[in-house]
Design an enzyme around this catalytic site. Structure first.
Site, PDB file in Angstrom:
ATOM      1  N   HIS A 114      40.187   8.127  65.312  1.00  0.00           N
ATOM      2  CA  HIS A 114      41.349   7.481  65.948  1.00  0.00           C
ATOM      3  C   HIS A 114      41.017   7.077  67.392  1.00  0.00           C
ATOM      4  O   HIS A 114      41.366   5.994  67.849  1.00  0.00           O
ATOM      5  CB  HIS A 114      42.536   8.454  66.009  1.00  0.00           C
ATOM      6  CG  HIS A 114      43.177   8.758  64.691  1.00  0.00           C
ATOM      7  ND1 HIS A 114      43.241  10.039  64.175  1.00  0.00           N
ATOM      8  CD2 HIS A 114      43.811   7.966  63.794  1.00  0.00           C
ATOM      9  CE1 HIS A 114      43.882  10.009  63.018  1.00  0.00           C
ATOM     10  NE2 HIS A 114      44.235   8.773  62.761  1.00  0.00           N
TER      11      HIS A 114
ATOM     12  N   ARG B 215      37.869   1.490  57.863  1.00  0.00           N
ATOM     13  CA  ARG B 215      36.683   2.311  57.591  1.00  0.00           C
ATOM     14  C   ARG B 215      35.919   1.723  56.413  1.00  0.00           C
ATOM     15  O   ARG B 215      35.750   0.535  56.305  1.00  0.00           O
ATOM     16  CB  ARG B 215      37.112   3.759  57.328  1.00  0.00           C
ATOM     17  CG  ARG B 215      37.576   4.463  58.573  1.00  0.00           C
ATOM     18  CD  ARG B 215      38.319   5.718  58.255  1.00  0.00           C
ATOM     19  NE  ARG B 215      39.594   5.386  57.628  1.00  0.00           N
ATOM     20  CZ  ARG B 215      40.582   6.258  57.441  1.00  0.00           C
ATOM     21  NH1 ARG B 215      40.418   7.515  57.786  1.00  0.00           N
ATOM     22  NH2 ARG B 215      41.712   5.877  56.893  1.00  0.00           N
TER      23      ARG B 215
ATOM     24  N   SER C  81      41.806  12.094  58.532  1.00  0.00           N
ATOM     25  CA  SER C  81      42.590  13.291  58.846  1.00  0.00           C
ATOM     26  C   SER C  81      42.738  14.180  57.611  1.00  0.00           C
ATOM     27  O   SER C  81      42.743  15.402  57.719  1.00  0.00           O
ATOM     28  CB  SER C  81      43.972  12.902  59.378  1.00  0.00           C
ATOM     29  OG  SER C  81      43.849  12.232  60.605  1.00  0.00           O
TER      30      SER C  81
ATOM     31  N   LYS D 287      57.400  17.868  55.693  1.00  0.00           N
ATOM     32  CA  LYS D 287      56.882  18.488  54.465  1.00  0.00           C
ATOM     33  C   LYS D 287      55.521  17.910  54.082  1.00  0.00           C
ATOM     34  O   LYS D 287      54.662  18.593  53.574  1.00  0.00           O
ATOM     35  CB  LYS D 287      57.860  18.223  53.315  1.00  0.00           C
ATOM     36  CG  LYS D 287      58.871  19.343  53.121  1.00  0.00           C
ATOM     37  CD  LYS D 287      59.650  19.117  51.848  1.00  0.00           C
ATOM     38  CE  LYS D 287      61.036  19.719  51.993  1.00  0.00           C
ATOM     39  NZ  LYS D 287      62.006  19.053  51.113  1.00  0.00           N
TER      40      LYS D 287
HETATM   41  P1  ADP Z   1      48.302   6.294  58.335  1.00  0.00           P
HETATM   42  O1  ADP Z   1      49.090   7.331  57.592  1.00  0.00           O
HETATM   43  O2  ADP Z   1      49.155   5.219  58.943  1.00  0.00           O
HETATM   44  O3  ADP Z   1      47.122   5.740  57.601  1.00  0.00           O
HETATM   45  P2  ADP Z   1      46.385   7.694  59.973  1.00  0.00           P
HETATM   46  O4  ADP Z   1      46.651   8.576  61.151  1.00  0.00           O
HETATM   47  O5  ADP Z   1      45.693   8.282  58.823  1.00  0.00           O
HETATM   48  O6  ADP Z   1      47.780   7.086  59.616  1.00  0.00           O
HETATM   49  O7  ADP Z   1      45.552   6.441  60.445  1.00  0.00           O
HETATM   50  C1  ADP Z   1      46.038   5.587  61.454  1.00  0.00           C
HETATM   51  C2  ADP Z   1      45.070   4.441  61.638  1.00  0.00           C
HETATM   52  O8  ADP Z   1      43.838   4.947  62.132  1.00  0.00           O
HETATM   53  C3  ADP Z   1      44.734   3.704  60.346  1.00  0.00           C
HETATM   54  O9  ADP Z   1      44.576   2.332  60.640  1.00  0.00           O
HETATM   55  C4  ADP Z   1      43.421   4.286  59.940  1.00  0.00           C
HETATM   56  O10 ADP Z   1      42.653   3.362  59.192  1.00  0.00           O
HETATM   57  C5  ADP Z   1      42.793   4.529  61.305  1.00  0.00           C
HETATM   58  N1  ADP Z   1      41.780   5.571  61.240  1.00  0.00           N
HETATM   59  C6  ADP Z   1      41.921   6.870  60.927  1.00  0.00           C
HETATM   60  N2  ADP Z   1      40.741   7.515  60.945  1.00  0.00           N
HETATM   61  C7  ADP Z   1      39.822   6.568  61.282  1.00  0.00           C
HETATM   62  C8  ADP Z   1      38.408   6.561  61.431  1.00  0.00           C
HETATM   63  N3  ADP Z   1      37.671   7.653  61.213  1.00  0.00           N
HETATM   64  N4  ADP Z   1      37.820   5.404  61.771  1.00  0.00           N
HETATM   65  C9  ADP Z   1      38.546   4.292  61.941  1.00  0.00           C
HETATM   66  N5  ADP Z   1      39.861   4.209  61.792  1.00  0.00           N
HETATM   67  C10 ADP Z   1      40.502   5.326  61.468  1.00  0.00           C
END
Ligand code: ADP
Length: 166
Positions: free
Chosen positions: A21, A97, A135, A45
């Site tokens: 992120h 990704r 995550s 939840k």
């Molecule tokens: P969501 O539930 O909206 O996908 P996330 O917190 O999982 O929320 O991800 C938010 C954004 O960050 C998304 O666009 C996701 O692709 C990006 N993201 C998460 N982890 C990475 C990573 N390792 N590299 C690049 N982008 C990431």
């Protein structure tokens, strides 16, 4: 003062925030004049950390770093495009990704465009070392007490240690 400030919203669940992120955030901050991290409320939840915990972790991690532009943190619920409109922001940033993200992100970007044709989604790619970082993977490995130092800032490592009692 620039006349047309270019702002972007970087939305996500951030459950928890990872170096992936942060990598995207740094890139966005070099492109835009202001970035708003929009943390999705979602039901507690379905997330490991509550909204307040996720926000607190993002705040802590962001405050320890310098970015190319001001970065603000906000929470949102409901349609992302409505939140963007309320903030008068016309650009959404998402991280892309490996191929696995593509279909979902493509669908979501087009659906958002259908809701609000004036709002554009841009995709940024992280450093290769974070291409397979998510995550959800982090939550799983943390639960099993695996080594995540390369992927998570210290406050997040600590929060996970406490959460899983390691
Ligand atoms: P969501 O539930 O909206 O996908 P996330 O917190 O999982 O929320 O991800 C938010 C954004 O960050 C998304 O666009 C996701 O692709 C990006 N993201 C998460 N982890 C990475 C990573 N390792 N590299 C690049 N982008 C990431």
């Amino acid at each position: 003062m620039k006349k047309n400030k270019r702002s972007a919203i970087y939305p996500g669940t951030f459950d928890p925030i990872t170096y992936g992120h942060i990598d995207i955030l740094e890139r966005a901050a070099d492109v835009f004049d202001e970035v708003i991290i929009a943390i999705s409320k979602q039901s507690s939840k379905s997330t490991l950390f509550t909204l307040d915990e996720r926000v607190a972790l993002v705040e802590k991690v962001i405050s320890q770093k310098k970015f190319g532009c001001p970065v603000r943190i906000k929470m949102f619920s409901g349609l992302l495009v409505n939140f963007a409109r309320s903030e008068r922001v016309k650009t959404l940033v998402r991280g892309l990704r490996a191929i696995s993200d593509f279909e979902y992100e493509f669908q979501m970007a087009l659906m958002n465009r259908h809701q609000a044709s004036d709002i554009e989604t841009v995709f940024l790619m992280p450093d290769e070392k974070y291409v397979y970082l998510s995550s959800s993977m982090v939550r799983e490995v943390a639960r099993l007490n695996g080594n995540l130092k390369a992927f998570l800032p210290p406050p997040v490592l600590e929060a996970l240690r406490q959460r899983f009692g390691h």
